[in-house]
Design a protein around this motif. Structure first.
Motif, mmCIF file in Angstrom:
data_model
loop_
_atom_site.group_PDB
_atom_site.id
_atom_site.type_symbol
_atom_site.label_atom_id
_atom_site.label_comp_id
_atom_site.label_asym_id
_atom_site.label_seq_id
_atom_site.Cartn_x
_atom_site.Cartn_y
_atom_site.Cartn_z
ATOM 1 N N GLU A 144 0.839 -1.195 0.000
ATOM 2 C CA GLU A 144 0.000 0.000 0.000
ATOM 3 C C GLU A 144 0.875 1.246 0.000
ATOM 4 O O GLU A 144 0.943 1.986 0.968
ATOM 5 C CB GLU A 144 -0.949 -0.024 1.202
ATOM 6 C CG GLU A 144 -2.104 -0.973 0.992
ATOM 7 C CD GLU A 144 -2.375 -1.865 2.198
ATOM 8 O OE1 GLU A 144 -3.551 -2.122 2.449
ATOM 9 O OE2 GLU A 144 -1.426 -2.318 2.860
ATOM 10 N N GLY A 145 1.556 1.432 -1.116
ATOM 11 C CA GLY A 145 2.477 2.558 -1.243
ATOM 12 C C GLY A 145 2.065 3.566 -2.284
ATOM 13 O O GLY A 145 2.842 4.443 -2.661
ATOM 14 N N ASN A 146 0.834 3.441 -2.749
ATOM 15 C CA ASN A 146 0.308 4.309 -3.803
ATOM 16 C C ASN A 146 -0.098 5.640 -3.176
ATOM 17 O O ASN A 146 -1.158 5.755 -2.559
ATOM 18 C CB ASN A 146 -0.896 3.607 -4.454
ATOM 19 C CG ASN A 146 -1.473 4.369 -5.626
ATOM 20 O OD1 ASN A 146 -1.171 5.534 -5.836
ATOM 21 N ND2 ASN A 146 -2.330 3.698 -6.386
ATOM 22 N N TYR A 147 0.755 6.664 -3.334
ATOM 23 C CA TYR A 147 0.473 7.958 -2.712
ATOM 24 C C TYR A 147 -0.635 8.677 -3.465
ATOM 25 O O TYR A 147 -0.577 8.833 -4.691
ATOM 26 C CB TYR A 147 1.721 8.849 -2.672
ATOM 27 C CG TYR A 147 1.433 10.183 -2.021
ATOM 28 C CD1 TYR A 147 1.321 10.277 -0.633
ATOM 29 C CD2 TYR A 147 1.223 11.321 -2.782
ATOM 30 C CE1 TYR A 147 1.009 11.486 -0.023
ATOM 31 C CE2 TYR A 147 0.920 12.537 -2.183
ATOM 32 C CZ TYR A 147 0.806 12.606 -0.802
ATOM 33 O OH TYR A 147 0.483 13.800 -0.204
ATOM 34 N N GLY A 175 1.700 3.260 -8.763
ATOM 35 C CA GLY A 175 0.655 4.140 -9.243
ATOM 36 C C GLY A 175 0.553 5.473 -8.541
ATOM 37 O O GLY A 175 -0.401 6.231 -8.764
ATOM 38 N N SER A 176 1.511 5.815 -7.698
ATOM 39 C CA SER A 176 1.475 7.076 -6.958
ATOM 40 C C SER A 176 1.291 8.266 -7.889
ATOM 41 O O SER A 176 1.901 8.337 -8.959
ATOM 42 C CB SER A 176 2.779 7.282 -6.173
ATOM 43 O OG SER A 176 2.878 6.381 -5.108
ATOM 44 N N VAL A 177 0.463 9.211 -7.465
ATOM 45 C CA VAL A 177 0.227 10.417 -8.244
ATOM 46 C C VAL A 177 1.555 11.154 -8.456
ATOM 47 O O VAL A 177 2.381 11.246 -7.540
ATOM 48 C CB VAL A 177 -0.809 11.325 -7.537
ATOM 49 C CG1 VAL A 177 -0.300 11.828 -6.188
ATOM 50 C CG2 VAL A 177 -1.186 12.509 -8.416
ATOM 51 N N GLU A 178 1.784 11.607 -9.682
ATOM 52 C CA GLU A 178 2.999 12.360 -10.030
ATOM 53 C C GLU A 178 4.292 11.606 -9.680
ATOM 54 O O GLU A 178 5.334 12.212 -9.444
ATOM 55 C CB GLU A 178 3.003 13.723 -9.331
ATOM 56 C CG GLU A 178 1.896 14.658 -9.751
ATOM 57 C CD GLU A 178 2.256 15.506 -10.949
ATOM 58 O OE1 GLU A 178 3.443 15.698 -11.199
ATOM 59 O OE2 GLU A 178 1.323 15.993 -11.619
#
Length: 231
Positions: A144-147, A175-178
């Motif tokens: 759970e590292g998707n910021y 999939g983290s934003v930016e």
């Protein structure tokens, strides 16, 4: 300089953080249990990775209510250095010390691998020994590292130069934003990141690029006390 490594039920990177402080910079370091009610003796606080309280409810949610977190909030307000790594990053967002949230990886799989990062802001207490735009190799291990944050928060992060690390190029693993891999608070004394610098302090581990995070913290503290180090 004296470091505290917080320990929650389910922490599993506390020993890594402790050894990183010992081996990378040779400073004093203590384990501090989640029930502690006084962190005044410490100059820096490390919130390690793992699965605090089994990651029930949401990752870091239960840990954010532990007694020690009241003291972490006080330390942050006092300008002390606080670094949350992986589950520690999740805890800092749940405690509202950092904006945004960490959600499930976009592939719904746990990712454990070496990962290239770009140093976006080398002006923090945690990155002053890196070059701006430098590409470093730091391992990740998270499910759970998707910021995620809303557009207003993202704009604020950019405006205040609070994005500290990005996943380099097109290597975003979750999939983290930016491509965000780590951020700071507005004051810059609190940083959260999903990659694990404490697992990259010696080449025998695959990379020693994480070592400079610890030398950066020591350098920043010594600058405050008039005795900066080089390298």
């Amino acid at each position: 300089m004296k470091f505290a490594v917080l320990v929650f039920p389910g922490s599993n990177c506390d020993i890594d953080c402790y050894k990183a402080v010992e081996d990378a910079i040779g400073q004093e370091v203590d384990y501090v249990w989640h029930t502690a009610t006084d962190l005044s003796a410490y100059d820096a606080i490390l919130v390690p990775g793992g699965f605090s309280y089994g990651d029930y409810l949401r990752c870091g949610a239960m840990a954010s209510f532990a007694p020690v977190m009241n003291e972490v909030v006080k330390a942050a307000e006092e300008g002390k250095f606080i670094l949350g790594i992986c589950n520690g990053f999740q805890i800092l967002t749940e405690a509202n010390l950092l904006p945004g949230a960490l959600i499930r990886n976009n592939g719904l799989k746990f990712r454990c691998q070496q990962q290239l990062l770009e140093v976006v802001n080398n002006g923090t207490a945690f990155t002053n020994q890196y070059s701006q735009g430098e590409i470093i190799d730091i391992p990740i291990a998270h499910g759970e590292g998707n910021y995620f944050c809303d557009e207003a928060t993202l704009a604020e992060l950019k405006a205040n130069n609070q994005i500290v690390f990005r996943y380099a190029g097109d290597t975003n693993p979750n999939g983290s934003v930016e491509n965000i891999a780590g951020i700071s608070n507005k004051k810059g004394n609190v940083v959260g990141m999903m990659p694990h610098p404490e697992r990259a302090i010696d080449q025998i581990l695959g990379s020693e690029d994480g070592k400079r995070m610890f030398t950066s913290i020591l350098n920043a503290w010594r600058e405050q006390h008039g005795a900066a180090i080089n390298g």
